[in-house]
Design a protein around this motif. Structure first.
Motif, PDB file in Angstrom:
ATOM      1  N   ALA A   3       0.867  -1.186   0.000  1.00  0.00           N
ATOM      2  CA  ALA A   3       0.000   0.000   0.000  1.00  0.00           C
ATOM      3  C   ALA A   3       0.904   1.236   0.000  1.00  0.00           C
ATOM      4  O   ALA A   3       1.068   1.920   1.013  1.00  0.00           O
ATOM      5  CB  ALA A   3      -0.922  -0.019   1.209  1.00  0.00           C
ATOM      6  N   SER A   4       1.501   1.508  -1.140  1.00  0.00           N
ATOM      7  CA  SER A   4       2.539   2.530  -1.250  1.00  0.00           C
ATOM      8  C   SER A   4       2.142   3.921  -0.767  1.00  0.00           C
ATOM      9  O   SER A   4       2.912   4.559  -0.052  1.00  0.00           O
ATOM     10  CB  SER A   4       3.057   2.603  -2.691  1.00  0.00           C
ATOM     11  N   PRO A   5       0.966   4.451  -1.139  1.00  0.00           N
ATOM     12  CA  PRO A   5       0.635   5.801  -0.660  1.00  0.00           C
ATOM     13  C   PRO A   5       0.571   5.881   0.867  1.00  0.00           C
ATOM     14  O   PRO A   5       1.063   6.829   1.465  1.00  0.00           O
ATOM     15  CB  PRO A   5      -0.738   6.084  -1.272  1.00  0.00           C
ATOM     16  N   TYR A   6       0.011   4.863   1.501  1.00  0.00           N
ATOM     17  CA  TYR A   6      -0.071   4.842   2.954  1.00  0.00           C
ATOM     18  C   TYR A   6       1.325   4.655   3.564  1.00  0.00           C
ATOM     19  O   TYR A   6       1.667   5.270   4.569  1.00  0.00           O
ATOM     20  CB  TYR A   6      -0.999   3.726   3.441  1.00  0.00           C
ATOM     21  N   ARG A   7       2.122   3.760   2.964  1.00  0.00           N
ATOM     22  CA  ARG A   7       3.480   3.535   3.451  1.00  0.00           C
ATOM     23  C   ARG A   7       4.296   4.814   3.381  1.00  0.00           C
ATOM     24  O   ARG A   7       5.017   5.165   4.313  1.00  0.00           O
ATOM     25  CB  ARG A   7       4.179   2.439   2.652  1.00  0.00           C
ATOM     26  N   LEU A   8       4.134   5.545   2.293  1.00  0.00           N
ATOM     27  CA  LEU A   8       4.880   6.792   2.134  1.00  0.00           C
ATOM     28  C   LEU A   8       4.493   7.808   3.211  1.00  0.00           C
ATOM     29  O   LEU A   8       5.352   8.470   3.788  1.00  0.00           O
ATOM     30  CB  LEU A   8       4.646   7.377   0.740  1.00  0.00           C
ATOM     31  N   ARG A   9       3.193   7.903   3.513  1.00  0.00           N
ATOM     32  CA  ARG A   9       2.751   8.823   4.576  1.00  0.00           C
ATOM     33  C   ARG A   9       3.342   8.425   5.922  1.00  0.00           C
ATOM     34  O   ARG A   9       3.822   9.270   6.681  1.00  0.00           O
ATOM     35  CB  ARG A   9       1.228   8.851   4.672  1.00  0.00           C
ATOM     36  N   ALA A  10       3.297   7.143   6.232  1.00  0.00           N
ATOM     37  CA  ALA A  10       3.842   6.674   7.507  1.00  0.00           C
ATOM     38  C   ALA A  10       5.356   6.901   7.551  1.00  0.00           C
ATOM     39  O   ALA A  10       5.891   7.352   8.562  1.00  0.00           O
ATOM     40  CB  ALA A  10       3.506   5.198   7.718  1.00  0.00           C
ATOM     41  N   ALA A  11       6.035   6.610   6.445  1.00  0.00           N
ATOM     42  CA  ALA A  11       7.484   6.808   6.382  1.00  0.00           C
ATOM     43  C   ALA A  11       7.840   8.280   6.532  1.00  0.00           C
ATOM     44  O   ALA A  11       8.811   8.633   7.207  1.00  0.00           O
ATOM     45  CB  ALA A  11       8.038   6.258   5.070  1.00  0.00           C
ATOM     46  N   THR A  12       7.040   9.151   5.935  1.00  0.00           N
ATOM     47  CA  THR A  12       7.282  10.587   6.046  1.00  0.00           C
ATOM     48  C   THR A  12       7.105  11.055   7.487  1.00  0.00           C
ATOM     49  O   THR A  12       7.934  11.808   8.011  1.00  0.00           O
ATOM     50  CB  THR A  12       6.338  11.368   5.106  1.00  0.00           C
TER      51      THR A  12
END
Length: 160
Positions: free
Chosen positions: A81-90
């Protein structure tokens, strides 16, 4: 737990947060998370972990916030779930001061190994996919275990 329980818990916590009751939101979410039985990662669980991490952060509980933001990122990674992963990573990067692939604390290659482990591949299968030896995969896994504070492949799949 049914499929909607994590979503209901997350939305209830967000409502309490909107009412200025962040401490109560965190307590209620902690109570729910204590009853959560791990079967397989679900998007709703990852979103709850992420929200919980942000609420803990707003209360200044950085250690707990880091734990739940890391769990959210791991869950989203398993689910691709790339968009969610990116938000969490950010959010995690902002918390830890890291950027890019360092946000997870893993190198790009280590993250590839985690992704393949989460697809239930053996060391031999991972080695074949990455064009390395099984010993190299073992080396990466030792580093990943140390960085994530886990001791088994199963723990890599378990967010939080």
């Amino acid at each position: 737990m049914d499929i909607m329980s994590s979503t209901v818990a997350r939305l209830s916590a967000r409502q309490l947060e909107a009412e200025g009751k962040v401490f109560e939101a965190v307590e209620r979410t902690d109570d729910y998370l204590a009853t959560l039985v791990e079967t397989r990662p679900r998007l709703a669980d990852g979103r709850l972990f992420h929200t919980h991490g942000l609420q803990l952060l707003s209360l200044g509980k950085t250690t707990s916030a880091t734990h739940w933001l890391t769990a959210a990122e791991a869950c989203f990674t398993v689910l691709s779930a790339s968009p969610y992963r990116l938000r969490a990573a950010t959010d995690l990067a902002g918390l830890t001061g890291l950027t890019g692939s360092g946000a997870t604390g893993l190198t790009e290659r280590e993250q590839e190994v985690v992704d393949l482990v989460n697809r239930s591949l053996t060391n031999r299968e991972i080695a074949d996919r990455l064009h390395v030896t099984p010993k190299t995969v073992e080396y990466h896994l030792r580093n990943i275990f140390a960085k994530r504070g886990v001791s088994s492949r199963r723990d890599l799949r378990t967010p939080g």
